[in-house]
Design a protein around this motif. Structure first.
Motif, short mmCIF file in Angstrom:
data_model
loop_
_atom_site.label_atom_id
_atom_site.label_comp_id
_atom_site.label_asym_id
_atom_site.label_seq_id
_atom_site.Cartn_x
_atom_site.Cartn_y
_atom_site.Cartn_z
N ILE A 18 77.91 6.00 -53.55
CA ILE A 18 76.84 5.26 -54.24
C ILE A 18 75.92 6.22 -55.01
N GLY A 19 75.66 7.38 -54.42
CA GLY A 19 74.78 8.37 -55.07
C GLY A 19 75.38 8.86 -56.38
N ALA A 20 76.68 9.17 -56.36
CA ALA A 20 77.34 9.66 -57.58
C ALA A 20 77.34 8.56 -58.65
N ASP A 37 72.74 17.37 -53.28
CA ASP A 37 73.60 17.15 -52.11
C ASP A 37 73.46 18.38 -51.21
N LEU A 38 74.10 18.34 -50.05
CA LEU A 38 73.90 19.41 -49.06
C LEU A 38 74.05 20.81 -49.65
N LYS A 39 75.08 20.97 -50.50
CA LYS A 39 75.30 22.27 -51.16
C LYS A 39 75.48 22.03 -52.65
N GLY A 61 71.48 22.24 -54.35
CA GLY A 61 71.79 22.17 -52.93
C GLY A 61 70.50 21.84 -52.20
N CYS A 62 70.48 20.73 -51.48
CA CYS A 62 69.25 20.36 -50.78
C CYS A 62 69.59 19.45 -49.61
N ASP A 63 69.34 19.95 -48.39
CA ASP A 63 69.46 19.11 -47.20
C ASP A 63 68.15 18.33 -47.09
N ASN A 90 69.03 8.33 -51.36
CA ASN A 90 70.35 7.76 -51.07
C ASN A 90 71.11 8.51 -49.98
N ALA A 91 70.81 9.80 -49.76
CA ALA A 91 71.60 10.62 -48.82
C ALA A 91 71.69 9.91 -47.47
N GLY A 92 72.89 9.91 -46.91
CA GLY A 92 73.04 9.21 -45.63
C GLY A 92 74.25 9.68 -44.85
N ASN A 139 64.73 3.29 -52.19
CA ASN A 139 65.31 3.72 -50.91
C ASN A 139 66.55 2.89 -50.61
N LEU A 140 67.56 3.56 -50.06
CA LEU A 140 68.79 2.84 -49.67
C LEU A 140 68.66 2.34 -48.25
N SER A 141 68.49 1.03 -48.10
CA SER A 141 68.54 0.40 -46.78
C SER A 141 69.98 -0.07 -46.58
N GLU A 190 83.37 6.73 -48.85
CA GLU A 190 83.81 7.56 -47.73
C GLU A 190 83.17 7.07 -46.42
N MET A 191 81.96 6.53 -46.53
CA MET A 191 81.25 6.07 -45.32
C MET A 191 81.98 4.90 -44.66
N THR A 192 82.41 3.92 -45.46
CA THR A 192 83.12 2.77 -44.88
C THR A 192 84.54 3.18 -44.46
P1 NAP Z 1 78.87 8.66 -48.60
O1 NAP Z 1 80.03 8.39 -49.48
O2 NAP Z 1 79.12 9.16 -47.21
O3 NAP Z 1 77.90 9.66 -49.39
C1 NAP Z 1 76.73 10.15 -48.79
C2 NAP Z 1 76.36 11.45 -49.44
O4 NAP Z 1 75.16 11.93 -48.80
C3 NAP Z 1 77.44 12.54 -49.25
O5 NAP Z 1 77.66 13.21 -50.45
C4 NAP Z 1 76.81 13.44 -48.19
O6 NAP Z 1 77.16 14.79 -48.30
C5 NAP Z 1 75.33 13.32 -48.54
N1 NAP Z 1 74.49 13.78 -47.45
C6 NAP Z 1 74.66 13.60 -46.12
N2 NAP Z 1 73.68 14.20 -45.44
C7 NAP Z 1 72.86 14.78 -46.35
C8 NAP Z 1 71.68 15.57 -46.27
N3 NAP Z 1 71.13 15.86 -45.10
N4 NAP Z 1 71.11 15.99 -47.41
C9 NAP Z 1 71.68 15.71 -48.60
N5 NAP Z 1 72.79 14.99 -48.75
C10 NAP Z 1 73.38 14.53 -47.64
O7 NAP Z 1 77.94 7.38 -48.42
P2 NAP Z 1 77.69 6.08 -49.32
O8 NAP Z 1 78.51 4.99 -48.75
O9 NAP Z 1 77.78 6.40 -50.77
O10 NAP Z 1 76.19 5.75 -48.91
C11 NAP Z 1 75.06 6.10 -49.69
C12 NAP Z 1 73.82 5.43 -49.09
O11 NAP Z 1 74.02 4.01 -49.07
C13 NAP Z 1 73.55 5.84 -47.66
O12 NAP Z 1 72.16 5.92 -47.44
C14 NAP Z 1 74.14 4.70 -46.86
O13 NAP Z 1 73.56 4.59 -45.60
C15 NAP Z 1 73.83 3.53 -47.76
N6 NAP Z 1 74.70 2.35 -47.54
C16 NAP Z 1 76.06 2.42 -47.71
C17 NAP Z 1 76.83 1.29 -47.49
C18 NAP Z 1 78.33 1.28 -47.67
O14 NAP Z 1 78.96 0.24 -47.34
N7 NAP Z 1 78.96 2.32 -48.14
C19 NAP Z 1 76.23 0.10 -47.07
C20 NAP Z 1 74.86 0.07 -46.89
C21 NAP Z 1 74.10 1.21 -47.15
P3 NAP Z 1 78.42 15.40 -47.50
O15 NAP Z 1 79.61 14.88 -48.19
O16 NAP Z 1 78.29 16.85 -47.65
O17 NAP Z 1 78.27 14.92 -46.08
#
Ligand code: NAP
Length: 254
Positions: A18-20, A37-39, A61-63, A90-92, A139-141, A190-192
């Motif tokens: 979602i962030g990209a 992103d982390l790096k 790069g930012c945690d 968005n980071a999650g 904010n991403l809920s 990737e999260m799902t």
């Molecule tokens: P994703 O594909 O896992 O991407 C999350 C990104 O956040 C990854 O690039 C990850 O980096 C980065 N990240 C993790 N920890 C971090 C940190 N401490 N500092 C900086 N970056 C960090 O997740 P996504 O599905 O796109 O989700 C994005 C947001 O939407 C999240 O907040 C998630 O909770 C929310 N969301 C997602 C869904 C869904 O169905 N996908 C539903 C509801 C809400 P690495 O690759 O290095 O770990």
């Protein structure tokens, strides 16, 4: 002319998912985008895609759970571009488990990235936004804020982000800063994929089963969320603040 011409945006966790999609969409609308992103090397694909499409982007790069890294990255964005208009928290991460198996580390990591991360980034960004008397924070809920088995930590963090959003809207509104949240349902990232893996279900079958319960009969794509964020950070939404917009294809049938 783009709707975000002249604006500077930070999108956290923007290496993928979602962030990209959000970083690319805001850049397509004319914003200069800082891709966090982390790096820094993880941000390369997103930054290159934006540049290839004629947009402007820089990777950092930012945690987000580390206060020093956040302060440093946000101030270098403001220094480099001379302003900071948009922040997308968005980071999650997920560390799912049933309560009795959830470790303290699972709890702390999820709280630190989602809740503390949004706090640290918003606190750092508001300095510039207040000075400019202009800003947009999203904010991403998640629909998980309403409760989801195996996600006590994540649900609590995502519900917490809703309260955080509403409070920032009250505190920052007088400085012409809009603060909203987007709460996605099932989005293919990737999260799902990780969730499907954890419960031992094939990802395609997992998506198909989810789609059957969703009124619009499909799972979401990162762009579905990016489109709504792009609206919320634009001046078309200048009188929208303190809202949580659910983007889930209609309420899933239980
Ligand atoms: P994703 O594909 O896992 O991407 C999350 C990104 O956040 C990854 O690039 C990850 O980096 C980065 N990240 C993790 N920890 C971090 C940190 N401490 N500092 C900086 N970056 C960090 O997740 P996504 O599905 O796109 O989700 C994005 C947001 O939407 C999240 O907040 C998630 O909770 C929310 N969301 C997602 C869904 C869904 O169905 N996908 C539903 C509801 C809400 P690495 O690759 O290095 O770990």
């Amino acid at each position: 002319m783009g709707r975000l011409d002249g604006r500077v945006a930070v999108v956290t966790g923007a290496a993928r998912g979602i962030g990209a999609a959000t970083a690319k969409r805001l850049a397509a609308d004319g914003a200069k985008v800082a891709v966090f992103d982390l790096k820094e090397e993880f941000t390369r694909d997103t930054v290159e895609a934006i540049r290839a499409a004629g947009g402007e982007a820089v990777g950092y790069g930012c945690d987000v759970s580390n206060a020093d890294q956040v302060e440093q990255a946000i101030s270098s964005v403001a220094e480099r571009f001379g302003r900071l208009d948009i922040l997308v928290n968005n980071a999650g991460i997920i560390r799912d488990n049933l309560l009795f198996k959830m470790t303290e580390d699972d709890w702390d990591m999820v709280m630190n990235v989602h809740l503390k991360g949004a706090f640290l980034c918003s606190r750092a960004a508001q300095r510039y936004m207040v000075q400019q008397k202009y800003g947009k924070i999203v904010n991403l809920s998640s629909t998980s804020a309403l409760g989801n088995r195996g996600q006590a930590n994540y649900s609590a963090a995502k519900a917490g982000l809703q309260g955080f959003t509403k409070t920032l809207a009250i505190e920052l509104g007088p400085f012409n800063i809009n603060v909203n949240a987007v709460a996605p349902g099932f989005i293919v990232t990737e999260m799902t994929r990780q969730t499907a893996e954890r419960i031992g279900v094939d990802f395609e079958a997992f998506q198909k089963a989810a789609a059957e319960r969703i009124p619009l009969r499909r799972v979401g794509r990162p762009e579905d969320i990016a489109n709504v964020i792009a609206f919320l950070v634009s001046d078309d939404a200048s009188y929208v603040s303190g809202q949580v917009i659910y983007v889930h294809g209609g309420r899933a049938a239980e």
